[in-house]
Design a protein around this motif. Structure first.
Motif, PDB file in Angstrom:
ATOM      1  N   ALA A  48       0.838  -1.207   0.000  1.00 53.32           N
ATOM      2  CA  ALA A  48       0.000   0.000   0.000  1.00 53.32           C
ATOM      3  C   ALA A  48       0.874   1.258   0.000  1.00 53.32           C
ATOM      4  O   ALA A  48       0.550   2.238  -0.677  1.00 53.32           O
ATOM      5  CB  ALA A  48      -0.915  -0.008   1.221  1.00 53.32           C
ATOM      6  N   VAL A  49       1.995   1.206   0.743  1.00 50.24           N
ATOM      7  CA  VAL A  49       2.913   2.354   0.788  1.00 50.24           C
ATOM      8  C   VAL A  49       3.493   2.576  -0.607  1.00 50.24           C
ATOM      9  O   VAL A  49       3.623   3.715  -1.062  1.00 50.24           O
ATOM     10  CB  VAL A  49       4.043   2.124   1.835  1.00 50.24           C
ATOM     11  CG1 VAL A  49       5.137   3.188   1.711  1.00 50.24           C
ATOM     12  CG2 VAL A  49       3.484   2.138   3.247  1.00 50.24           C
ATOM     13  N   TYR A  50       3.798   1.487  -1.314  1.00 51.51           N
ATOM     14  CA  TYR A  50       4.342   1.624  -2.675  1.00 51.51           C
ATOM     15  C   TYR A  50       3.321   2.326  -3.575  1.00 51.51           C
ATOM     16  O   TYR A  50       3.656   3.258  -4.302  1.00 51.51           O
ATOM     17  CB  TYR A  50       4.711   0.249  -3.258  1.00 51.51           C
ATOM     18  CG  TYR A  50       5.222   0.364  -4.682  1.00 51.51           C
ATOM     19  CD1 TYR A  50       6.527   0.763  -4.943  1.00 51.51           C
ATOM     20  CD2 TYR A  50       4.374   0.104  -5.772  1.00 51.51           C
ATOM     21  CE1 TYR A  50       6.995   0.910  -6.248  1.00 51.51           C
ATOM     22  CE2 TYR A  50       4.827   0.246  -7.073  1.00 51.51           C
ATOM     23  CZ  TYR A  50       6.140   0.644  -7.308  1.00 51.51           C
ATOM     24  OH  TYR A  50       6.602   0.792  -8.588  1.00 51.51           O
ATOM     25  N   SER A  53       3.169   5.877  -2.767  1.00 48.97           N
ATOM     26  CA  SER A  53       4.390   6.557  -3.231  1.00 48.97           C
ATOM     27  C   SER A  53       4.281   6.869  -4.719  1.00 48.97           C
ATOM     28  O   SER A  53       4.681   7.946  -5.166  1.00 48.97           O
ATOM     29  CB  SER A  53       5.621   5.680  -2.992  1.00 48.97           C
ATOM     30  OG  SER A  53       5.709   5.327  -1.663  1.00 48.97           O
TER      31      SER A  53
END
Lengths: 315, 328
Positions: A48-50, A53
Motif C-alpha cells: 500500500a505504501v508503494y 508513493s
C-alpha cells in the motif's frame, strides 16, 4: 531398549507437569502465530505504501518509478521472522527443558535411586534425550503446522510444494539446532554446583553463540543480527572480518543456523530445491552434528564421574 | 539514626555478598570483554567505511567524474559505542536479573530471613538496605563498563573526548544504571512472588527475552523501510522527507508499530542513549539539554518503571509471609 523407553516416557510426563514449560511453549507458539500475522500485515502495508508513493511521485511530476521491490519477494520470505523466534525463544526453551530434566532428579533424589538399579548411564542419557526430543519435535511440528495453515488462511502469496518442502526442511534443521541447546541445559544440570549456575552458564553460552560469534564473523551489531533482511549480509571489507570468516565462521553454529535458515526460507529469492541448499551448506550440517555428538559424549563422561554423595544441588 | 545504620549495614552486606558470587563475576567479566570487542569491531567498521570511500573517490577521479555527491565518512568516537550499548541492553540486563535473583534466592534457599527478622530490624528497613546495596552494585557495574569504554576510546582508539562528549558519556552512564536497575527490580519481584526459585529465574528470562529482544525486533520488522536491504524508500528513489509525507497516510499502522516498540523498556533506553551518543545521526552534535528535552518521554518511561517497581516490590516484601518455602 525397554529402559530407555521407560525413562523417555517418564521424562515426557514430568515435563508436562511443569508450569514454566507450558509458559515457554505458549510464548513460542504465540510468537510463531504472530510472525505469520506480522509478515502478512507488513507485506500488505508495504504494498500500500508503494502504491501511495507512486501517486505522490506522479503528483510531483516524476514518471520514472522503479518497480515495487516487495513484489519480487518469494512467498517463503513471509516466514523469515520464525528464524529469529527459533533462534531466541526456541533455544531458551530447549535450555530450560534440558535443565529441568536433570535438576529435578538431582534435587528429588531420583538420580541416587536410579544409580542403585541395574540401569546403565547410556540408558539414562539416551532415555532423557529421547524424551526431550519427542517433546521438542511435537512443539516444532505444531509450529510448522501453524505456519503452513496460516499461509493458506492469510492472503499471502501461496506456498507451492517446493516451498513447503523447504519450510519443513527448515523446521527439521531447527529441531536439531534447538536440541543442541537442550543438550547444553542437560550437561550443565549434571555438572553445575548450584541451580542458578546450571541455568546461567548455558544462557551465557547461548548469548555467545547467538550474538558474539556472529558479530565477530559479520561485523554486525547484536540487534542488527535480529533483522532477517540483513541477517546474511557480510562485512568483509576489513581483513579482520576476512580472517574471522576463515577461522570462526566454520565453528559459529549460530551464524550457520541463521545463514542456512535464511537460505531455506528464501530471503535471497532463488529457485533451488531444499536438497540443493543442504548440499551446498553441508558444512553447517556437519558442524551441528559434531556439536551434538560432542555434547552427548561430554554428558556421558560427566555422568560417569557423577558423585551421588557429594553432588547435592544447592542455591 | 539507628534505622539508617541498619539500612547501611544491610546494603554493605548485600554489596559484598554479590561481589563474591561466581555467577555475578562471570557475567561482569563477560560484559566487560564484550565491551572491548564491540568497540574494536565498531572501529573496524569505520575503517571499512573509510576504505570504501577512498576506493570510490579514486575510481571517480580516475574516471574524470565529479566527487561532489560522495559523502566522506566523519569520525564521531561516541558512535563506536553502539555495540557496547547493545551489549548493556542484552547482557547487562541478564546481569541485573542475576543480581535480583541471587539477592532474594540466597534468603529463600538458606532460610536466613527468618533469623534476621528475629533481630530488632523492620522488614521495610531490611528491604531498603537490599535496594540500596544493589543500586550501588549496579552503579558499580555500569561504572566499570563506562570506565572501560573511556579507557579504550582514549588510550587504544586515540580519540580525544571533548567536554560535551564526556558529559554525554556521563549522562548515558546514569540512564544505563537506571535501565539495569529496572531488570534488577523485575527479577527481585518475580523471585519474591514465585515460590519455586528456578521457575522465578525462568520467568525473569522470559520477560527479558520479550522486553529486550522480541518486542523491539517486531517493531523493527514492521518498519516498511526495513523490508529491503538498503531501505525500501531508497529502492524506489523516495527521499527521507518524501517518505514522511507518504507515511502520513498510514498513521494507524505506524501508531500500532510505535506502540509495540513503546511496550519495551529497552527501546526507551535505546532511543535515549542512542540520541545522547549521536548514534542516531539526527542528534549528532546536538546539545544535551536539547536531546533530553526531545527525549523527555523516554526519561519519564524509565523513571515511571523504576518508581512503580520499587513500590510493588516493597509492598510484596513487607506483606509476604515470612516463612518462605521453596518447592522441591
Amino acid at each position: 531398549m525397554h529402559q530407555v523407553i521407560v525413562i523417555a516416557i517418564s521424562e515426557v510426563k514430568n515435563l508436562l507437569r511443569e508450569r514454566v514449560f507450558f509458559l515457554l511453549m505458549g510464548v513460542f507458539l504465540l510468537m510463531t502465530i504472530a510472525s505469520s500475522f506480522i509478515g502478512w500485515s507488513t507485506y500488505s502495508t508495504a504494498n500500500a505504501v508503494y502504491r501511495a508513493s507512486v501517486v505522490y511521485l506522479h503528483q510531483q511530476g516524476i514518471s520514472q518509478i522503479p518497480n515495487n521491490p516487495i513484489l519480487s519477494f518469494p512467498a517463503l520470505a513471509s516466514f523469515r521472522n520464525v528464524i529469529v523466534y527459533m533462534f531466541l525463544i526456541g533455544s531458551l526453551m530447549a535450555i530450560v527443558i534440558g535443565n529441568r530434566s536433570f535438576i529435578r532428579e538431582r534435587k528429588s533424589g531420583v538420580l541416587q535411586l536410579l544409580f542403585t538399579r541395574p540401569v546403565s548411564i547410556s540408558s539414562i542419557i539416551l532415555g532423557k534425550i529421547v524424551g526431550i526430543s519427542v517433546v521438542l519435535l511435537v512443539i516444532i511440528s505444531l509450529t510448522a503446522t501453524v505456519s503452513i495453515i496460516s499461509s493458506f488462511l492469510l492472503p499471502l502469496q501461496h506456498l507451492g510444494s517446493g516451498d513447503i518442502i523447504r519450510l519443513l526442511t527448515f523446521y527439521l534443521y531447527s529441531f536439531f539446532y534447538v536440541l543442541l541447546f537442550s543438550f547444553l541445559g542437560l550437561l550443565f544440570a549434571i555438572t553445575a554446583k548450584s541451580e542458578s549456575l546450571a541455568l546461567f552458564i548455558p544462557v551465557c553460552i547461548w548469548v555467545g553463540v547467538s550474538f558474539v560469534m556472529p558479530e565477530l564473523v559479520t561485523g554486525q551489531t547484536p540487534t542488527a543480527l535480529l533483522n532477517p533482511v540483513t541477517i546474511d549480509t557480510l562485512t568483509s571489507q576489513v581483513s579482520f572480518f576476512a580472517l574471522m570468516q576463515q577461522t570462526l565462521a566454520p565453528i559459529s553454529i549460530g551464524w550457520h543456523y541463521t545463514s542456512l535458515g535464511s537460505q531455506l526460507l528464501n530471503t535471497s529469492n532463488d529457485s533451488k530445491t531444499a536438497f540443493d541448499i543442504l548440499l551446498t551448506n553441508k558444512n553447517s550440517i556437519v558442524i551441528l552434528i559434531i556439536a551434538l555428538v560432542s555434547s552427548y559424549l561430554l554428558m556421558f563422561s560427566q555422568l560417569r564421574k557423577y558423585d551421588i554423595i557429594n553432588n547435592m544441588i544447592n542455591e | 539514626m539507628n534505622n539508617m545504620f541498619q539500612i547501611i549495614t544491610v546494603a554493605k552486606k548485600e554489596f559484598t555478598d554479590t561481589l563474591r558470587n561466581k555467577v555475578f563475576l562471570t557475567f561482569l567479566f563477560f560484559l566487560l570483554g564484550l565491551t572491548v570487542i564491540s568497540i574494536y569491531i565498531g572501529s573496524l567498521d569505520f575503517q571499512s567505511k573509510v576504505s570504501i570511500y577512498q576506493t570510490a573517490y579514486q575510481q571517480l577521479i580516475q574516471g574524470g567524474q565529479s566527487v561532489k555527491n560522495l559523502i566522506k565518512p566523519e569520525f564521531f568516537p561516541l558512535q563506536l559505542l553502539r555495540g557496547s550499548i547493545e551489549y548493556l541492553e542484552i547482557i547487562g540486563a541478564v546481569l541485573a536479573i542475576a543480581i535480583g535473583y541471587l539477592s532474594i534466592a540466597k534468603e529463600k534457599g538458606n532460610n536466613t530471613l527468618q533469623l534476621i527478622l528475629t533481630r530488632p530490624i523492620k522488614k521495610s528497613h531490611y528491604f531498603l538496605g537490599k535496594l540500596f546495596g544493589n543500586a550501588l552494585l549496579i552503579l558499580s557495574v555500569t561504572l566499570a563498563v563506562f570506565i572501560s569504554i573511556v579507557i579504550i576510546l582514549t588510550f587504544i582508539g586515540g580519540a580525544q573526548l571533548s567536554n560535551i562528549e564526556s558529559l554525554k558519556v556521563v549522562t548515558s552512564f546514569i540512564y544505563s544504571t537506571m535501565y539495569l536497575y529496572i531488570f534488577y527490580l523485575l527479577s527481585s519481584l518475580f523471585t519474591l512472588l514465585i515460590r519455586s526459585l528456578p521457575s522465578a529465574l525462568i520467568v525473569s528470562f522470559v520477560i527479558w527475552i520479550m522486553f529486550v529482544l522480541i518486542v523491539p525486533q517486531i517493531g523493527d520488522t514492521m518498519d516498511t523501510d526495513n523490508q529491503v536491504p538498503g531501505g525500501f524508500f531508497n529502492a524506489i528513489h523516495v527521499s527521507n522527507t518524501q517518505s514522511k509525507i507518504i507515511l502520513q497516510q498510514f498513521t494507524g499502522y505506524e501508531t500500532a508499530r510505535n506502540a509495540i516498540e513503546e511496550a519495551s523498556i529497552t527501546k526507551h533506553y535505546e532511543r535515549l542513549v542512542f540520541a545522547l551518543l549521536g548514534i542516531k545521526d539526527i542528534y549528532n552534535n546536538k546539545s544535551i539539554p536539547f536531546i533530553l528535552q526531545d527525549k523527555l518521554n523516554e526519561t519519564i518511561w524509565l523513571t515511571s518503571y523504576i518508581s512503580v517497581l520499587i513500590v510493588i516490590t516493597l509492598y510484596t516484601f513487607t506483606q509476604k509471609s515470612l516463612i518462605w518455602k521453596e518447592e522441591g
